[in-house]
Write a protein that holds these residues in place. Structure first.
Motif, PDB file in Angstrom:
ATOM      1  N   PRO A 378       0.823  -1.097   0.113  1.00  0.00           N
ATOM      2  CA  PRO A 378       0.006  -0.224  -0.158  1.00  0.00           C
ATOM      3  C   PRO A 378       0.918   1.344  -0.081  1.00  0.00           C
ATOM      4  N   ALA A 379       1.970   1.277   0.897  1.00  0.00           N
ATOM      5  CA  ALA A 379       2.910   2.563   0.898  1.00  0.00           C
ATOM      6  C   ALA A 379       3.392   2.557  -0.506  1.00  0.00           C
ATOM      7  N   ALA A 380       3.804   1.457  -1.115  1.00  0.00           N
ATOM      8  CA  ALA A 380       4.502   1.503  -2.446  1.00  0.00           C
ATOM      9  C   ALA A 380       3.575   2.137  -3.444  1.00  0.00           C
ATOM     10  N   ARG A 381       2.424   1.896  -3.609  1.00  0.00           N
ATOM     11  CA  ARG A 381       1.275   2.389  -4.319  1.00  0.00           C
ATOM     12  C   ARG A 381       1.204   3.802  -4.224  1.00  0.00           C
ATOM     13  N   ILE A 382       1.364   4.357  -2.890  1.00  0.00           N
ATOM     14  CA  ILE A 382       1.182   5.884  -2.638  1.00  0.00           C
ATOM     15  C   ILE A 382       2.374   6.603  -3.175  1.00  0.00           C
ATOM     16  N   ALA A 383       3.613   6.148  -3.043  1.00  0.00           N
ATOM     17  CA  ALA A 383       4.957   6.577  -3.565  1.00  0.00           C
ATOM     18  C   ALA A 383       4.785   6.424  -5.139  1.00  0.00           C
ATOM     19  N   ALA A 384       4.263   5.531  -5.716  1.00  0.00           N
ATOM     20  CA  ALA A 384       4.398   5.604  -7.077  1.00  0.00           C
ATOM     21  C   ALA A 384       3.263   6.433  -7.780  1.00  0.00           C
ATOM     22  N   ASP A 385       1.992   6.486  -7.012  1.00  0.00           N
ATOM     23  CA  ASP A 385       1.032   7.353  -7.517  1.00  0.00           C
ATOM     24  C   ASP A 385       1.430   8.789  -7.302  1.00  0.00           C
ATOM     25  N   ARG A 386       2.381   9.146  -6.371  1.00  0.00           N
ATOM     26  CA  ARG A 386       2.789  10.587  -5.900  1.00  0.00           C
ATOM     27  C   ARG A 386       3.712  10.794  -7.230  1.00  0.00           C
ATOM     28  N   ILE A 387       4.630   9.912  -7.484  1.00  0.00           N
ATOM     29  CA  ILE A 387       5.407  10.116  -8.784  1.00  0.00           C
ATOM     30  C   ILE A 387       4.711  10.571  -9.911  1.00  0.00           C
ATOM     31  N   ALA A 388       3.829   9.749 -10.265  1.00  0.00           N
ATOM     32  CA  ALA A 388       3.044   9.812 -11.406  1.00  0.00           C
ATOM     33  C   ALA A 388       2.154  11.293 -11.554  1.00  0.00           C
ATOM     34  N   ALA A 389       1.854  11.625 -10.286  1.00  0.00           N
ATOM     35  CA  ALA A 389       1.229  12.907 -10.197  1.00  0.00           C
ATOM     36  C   ALA A 389       2.057  13.954 -10.277  1.00  0.00           C
ATOM     37  N   VAL A 390       3.113  14.231  -9.908  1.00  0.00           N
ATOM     38  CA  VAL A 390       4.135  15.043 -10.041  1.00  0.00           C
ATOM     39  C   VAL A 390       4.369  15.179 -11.474  1.00  0.00           C
ATOM     40  N   ILE A 391       4.587  14.129 -12.097  1.00  0.00           N
ATOM     41  CA  ILE A 391       5.048  14.273 -13.548  1.00  0.00           C
ATOM     42  C   ILE A 391       3.940  14.840 -14.556  1.00  0.00           C
ATOM     43  N   GLY A 392       2.664  14.141 -13.706  1.00  0.00           N
ATOM     44  CA  GLY A 392       1.583  14.667 -14.628  1.00  0.00           C
ATOM     45  C   GLY A 392       1.228  16.176 -14.637  1.00  0.00           C
ATOM     46  N   CYS A 393       2.063  17.168 -13.687  1.00  0.00           N
ATOM     47  CA  CYS A 393       2.029  18.261 -13.710  1.00  0.00           C
ATOM     48  C   CYS A 393       2.689  19.079 -14.577  1.00  0.00           C
ATOM     49  N   THR A 394       3.486  18.297 -15.484  1.00  0.00           N
ATOM     50  CA  THR A 394       4.548  18.962 -16.237  1.00  0.00           C
ATOM     51  C   THR A 394       4.281  18.937 -17.794  1.00  0.00           C
ATOM     52  N   ALA A 395       3.873  19.881 -18.361  1.00  0.00           N
ATOM     53  CA  ALA A 395       3.572  20.021 -19.926  1.00  0.00           C
ATOM     54  C   ALA A 395       4.919  19.960 -20.768  1.00  0.00           C
ATOM     55  N   PHE A 396       4.692  19.206 -21.828  1.00  0.00           N
ATOM     56  CA  PHE A 396       5.871  18.786 -22.681  1.00  0.00           C
ATOM     57  C   PHE A 396       5.442  19.350 -24.016  1.00  0.00           C
ATOM     58  N   ASP A 397       6.549  19.627 -24.564  1.00  0.00           N
ATOM     59  CA  ASP A 397       6.184  20.252 -26.112  1.00  0.00           C
ATOM     60  C   ASP A 397       5.923  19.119 -27.237  1.00  0.00           C
ATOM     61  N   ALA A 398       4.690  19.655 -27.908  1.00  0.00           N
ATOM     62  CA  ALA A 398       4.099  18.867 -28.991  1.00  0.00           C
ATOM     63  C   ALA A 398       4.482  19.348 -30.249  1.00  0.00           C
TER      64      ALA A 398
END
Length: 437
Positions: A378-398
């Motif tokens: 459960p703690a590993a999922r929280i950590a992985a989801d947090r990483i995904a969420a932080v990266i999800g806040c970044t916009a990449f050039d299209a």
């Protein structure tokens, strides 16, 4: 560990540490108490406890610290000593010393930091062995010998100024920032080993700085300490969410608070050296040339060693898989090659967001894996989801005339079961993938 105890308390009676134990139990840091060092050693044999709180009044406390640590070898055992007598001990004998019992929330934050540091040190030795076995010894970078750099953010106050003076007396370079704006200017201009934030009458500026640091991949791991006016102002859930490494009340002696801050700063600098050593291995041919992450082959080799280390140390181990989700925006970016351009940056962000003790790998162009030592599922999922969420806040050039795109992940997690091979747990994690919350 669920309801199993996490902390061994070694105390002749409940007079000094008893109330702290009740508070820690209420926060989920379950304790088990031994009244003697002989009893404590037996408890450590029976249970894989994470840390020790030691009553410095015990007559054989100083001699017993080595015996306690030897009992759990090769697992590292951080020790928090409490009591006026501990102030006269040799520096470094215990990981941290407090003259009187802290608030339970404060102790929980500090114990979490001690435990993570111990796990990181264990992981360093495993990584050194992995690289050495493949003919590329991992060069551990020399620690930065310059004075520790501490950012002191907040309006001038006699307690805050006294703490700054105590840090300076310990050889720290203290940089004062009266507002959140100047604090972030300094944080972006120069490296810091720790940040101490003054709570004052209004906690909002301190909370704003801490929250901003946790949203920035470069500042994410700098330990932030909240310095409060008094001992009754702690909102546990808010502080955990803000990511503070420690909390100190103004009625705590400045010398003690300064020592705790410098301990956090030293640990952070050690972790930076470890990360630099890993980065130096990027040109070895063992890591992915685009991201610097472990290749599938290197990850498999290291995961086997980590799994064996977890068994010997009686620690849990989890594996997470992050796969780029095929959203409409990603499909379009893939067509023009813009996703391929973004993936090295995404991989670099993964490497910065993981904890020092975690290992990140690039299994395929858009699939990443994490090995998370001493972490339940459960703690590993929280950590992985947090990483995904932080990266999800970044916009990449299209590309020209197109809106930037964001990346979402499908996340899968599996905890290593007794007797399970690393390949099997990685396969289970891959099958578990679902869109990150």
């Amino acid at each position: 560990m669920g309801s199993d105890p996490r902390i061994l308390v070694v105390a002749p009676d409940d007079g000094l540490i008893g109330p702290l134990c009740q508070g820690l139990d209420a926060l989920g840091w379950r304790t088990v108490t031994a009244r003697s060092l002989a009893g404590a050693i037996q408890v450590l044999i029976d249970w894989p406890l994470e840390t020790v709180i030691l009553d410095a009044r015990l007559p054989d406390a100083v001699e017993g610290i080595g015996a306690l640590r030897q009992t759990v070898t090769p697992r590292r055992l951080p020790i928090l000593a409490i009591g006026p007598d501990a102030a006269t001990w040799e520096p470094g004998l215990a990981d941290i010393v407090m003259s009187s019992p802290p608030h339970a929330a404060q102790a929980a934050l500090r114990l979490e930091s001690l435990v993570r540091s111990a796990i990181a040190e264990e992981e360093v030795s495993l990584r050194e062995a992995t690289f050495a076995a493949r003919g590329q010894p991992l060069p551990i970078a020399d620690l930065d010998a310059t004075p520790l750099r501490v950012l002191a953010a907040g309006k001038p106050d006699r307690h805050f100024l006294a703490l700054s003076n105590a840090l300076t007396a310990r050889g720290c370079e203290v940089v004062a920032a009266p507002t959140p704006y100047t604090a972030f200017d300094y944080l972006h201009e120069r490296p810091f080993d720790a940040a101490v934030l003054w709570g004052a009458e209004d906690h909002t500026p301190a909370l704003s700085i801490a929250s901003g640091m946790k949203r920035n991949t470069r500042l994410y791991h700098i330990p932030a300490v909240l310095y409060l006016r008094g001992s009754g102002e702690i909102n546990l859930s808010e502080l955990y969410n803000r990511g503070f490494a420690d909390v100190a009340a103004a009625d705590t002696p400045e010398e003690e608070t300064a020592e705790r801050i410098t301990a956090l700063a030293r640990a952070h600098r050690r972790h930076v050296a470890i990360r630099k050593a890993l980065e130096s291995a990027r040109g070895s041919g063992l890591t992915d040339p685009m991201t610097g992450l472990f290749t599938p082959e290197l990850f498999a080799s290291h995961l086997a060693r980590v799994a064996e280390g977890a068994r010997l140390r009686r620690r849990p181990l989890s594996v997470a898989v992050l796969r780029v989700s095929e959203t409409e925006a990603v499909v379009e970016a893939r067509k023009g090659g813009w996703l391929d351009r973004a993936l090295p940056q995404i991989g670099a962000m993964v490497s910065r967001l993981i904890r020092t003790e975690d290992t990140a790998a690039r299994l395929s162009p858009d699939v990443f894996a994490l090995a998370l030592p001493a972490t339940h599922g459960p703690a590993a999922r929280i950590a992985a989801d947090r990483i995904a969420a932080v990266i999800g806040c970044t916009a990449f050039d299209a590309g020209p005339d197109r809106s930037p795109f964001v990346v979402e992940f499908e996340v899968g997690v599996a905890e290593v079961a007794a007797g399970e091979s690393p390949a099997t747990v990685l396969e289970r994690a891959s099958k578990d993938v679902r869109v990150s919350a």
